[in-house]
Structures are given as structure tokens and as C-alpha cells.
Design a protein around this motif. Structure first.
Motif, PDB file in Angstrom:
ATOM      1  N   ARG A  56       0.833  -1.206   0.000  1.00 50.48           N
ATOM      2  CA  ARG A  56       0.000   0.000   0.000  1.00 50.48           C
ATOM      3  C   ARG A  56       0.867   1.256   0.000  1.00 50.48           C
ATOM      4  NH1 ARG A  56      -1.022   3.121   3.792  1.00 50.48           N
ATOM      5  NH2 ARG A  56      -0.506   1.652   5.449  1.00 50.48           N
ATOM      6  N   ILE A  57       1.905   1.249   0.815  1.00 54.70           N
ATOM      7  CA  ILE A  57       2.804   2.403   0.880  1.00 54.70           C
ATOM      8  C   ILE A  57       3.498   2.609  -0.464  1.00 54.70           C
ATOM      9  CG2 ILE A  57       4.984   3.226   1.897  1.00 54.70           C
ATOM     10  CD1 ILE A  57       3.960   1.922   4.550  1.00 54.70           C
ATOM     11  N   MET A  58       3.953   1.520  -1.077  1.00 59.37           N
ATOM     12  CA  MET A  58       4.624   1.634  -2.368  1.00 59.37           C
ATOM     13  C   MET A  58       3.654   2.113  -3.450  1.00 59.37           C
ATOM     14  SD  MET A  58       7.690   1.145  -1.619  1.00 59.37           S
ATOM     15  CE  MET A  58       8.371   1.221  -3.258  1.00 59.37           C
ATOM     16  N   ASP A  59       2.420   1.627  -3.422  1.00 61.13           N
ATOM     17  CA  ASP A  59       1.413   2.102  -4.371  1.00 61.13           C
ATOM     18  C   ASP A  59       1.189   3.597  -4.203  1.00 61.13           C
ATOM     19  OD1 ASP A  59       1.052  -0.432  -5.415  1.00 61.13           O
ATOM     20  OD2 ASP A  59      -0.853  -0.801  -4.371  1.00 61.13           O
ATOM     21  N   ASP A  60       1.035   4.049  -2.951  1.00 60.38           N
ATOM     22  CA  ASP A  60       0.840   5.474  -2.686  1.00 60.38           C
ATOM     23  C   ASP A  60       2.026   6.288  -3.185  1.00 60.38           C
ATOM     24  OD1 ASP A  60      -1.568   4.910  -1.500  1.00 60.38           O
ATOM     25  OD2 ASP A  60      -0.888   5.228   0.555  1.00 60.38           O
ATOM     26  N   TYR A  61       3.219   5.787  -2.982  1.00 62.84           N
ATOM     27  CA  TYR A  61       4.437   6.483  -3.409  1.00 62.84           C
ATOM     28  C   TYR A  61       4.469   6.614  -4.926  1.00 62.84           C
ATOM     29  CZ  TYR A  61       9.322   7.527  -4.220  1.00 62.84           C
ATOM     30  OH  TYR A  61      10.489   8.103  -4.651  1.00 62.84           O
ATOM     31  N   PHE A  62       4.209   5.503  -5.616  1.00 62.61           N
ATOM     32  CA  PHE A  62       4.351   5.516  -7.057  1.00 62.61           C
ATOM     33  C   PHE A  62       3.233   6.249  -7.783  1.00 62.61           C
ATOM     34  CE2 PHE A  62       7.318   1.954  -6.273  1.00 62.61           C
ATOM     35  CZ  PHE A  62       8.420   2.529  -6.890  1.00 62.61           C
ATOM     36  N   ILE A  63       2.073   6.429  -7.138  1.00 63.68           N
ATOM     37  CA  ILE A  63       1.035   7.213  -7.799  1.00 63.68           C
ATOM     38  C   ILE A  63       1.012   8.648  -7.291  1.00 63.68           C
ATOM     39  CG2 ILE A  63      -0.377   5.229  -8.417  1.00 63.68           C
ATOM     40  CD1 ILE A  63      -2.248   5.884  -6.133  1.00 63.68           C
ATOM     41  N   GLY A  64       2.014   9.004  -6.503  1.00 61.17           N
ATOM     42  CA  GLY A  64       2.227  10.393  -6.127  1.00 61.17           C
ATOM     43  C   GLY A  64       1.492  10.880  -4.900  1.00 61.17           C
TER      44      GLY A  64
END
Length: 67
Positions: A56-64
Motif C-alpha cells: 500500500r505504501i509503495m502504491d501510494d508512493y508511485f502514484i504520487g
């Protein structure tokens, strides 16, 4: 190539420590029966939660969403 082979040296060291702790749970002084099964289920649940949180954290990071 297995996931283990893809791990960094540090990650392999940590995995080895986890594997050792799990082996200790199977030894004579460890736990057995229902207690052992519950322990393994708890370990799986914790690993699953941590993996989901990281994804979830990585998804949030990569979608800005994380700055």
C-alpha cells in the motif's frame, strides 16, 4: 531464479534469522501440537499484514500520494 536468490545479502541474513527462530519452535524446547499451529498461523498473519502495508505504501508512493 527463486525469490530467495533475488534477496540482498542483508535480506538473506534476516531471512536466516527468521528461519532459525521457526526451527527453534519445532525443537524439543519449542512448542507443539495446537500451540505450534497457532504460532505458525500468527507468523503468517503478521507477515501478510506487513506485506500488504508495504504494498500500500509503495502504491501510494508511485502514484504520487506520498511526497
Amino acid at each position: 531464479m527463486t525469490n530467495y536468490e533475488k534477496l540482498s545479502d542483508r535480506a538473506k541474513q534476516i531471512y536466516g534469522n527468521v528461519e532459525d527462530a521457526m526451527q527453534d519452535a519445532e525443537e524439543m524446547e519449542g512448542v507443539s501440537g495446537v500451540d505450534y499451529v497457532r504460532l505458525m498461523e500468527e507468523i503468517m498473519d503478521e507477515a501478510s499484514k506487513r506485506k500488504s502495508n508495504h504494498e500500500r505504501i509503495m502504491d501510494d508512493y508511485f502514484i504520487g500520494r506520498v511526497r
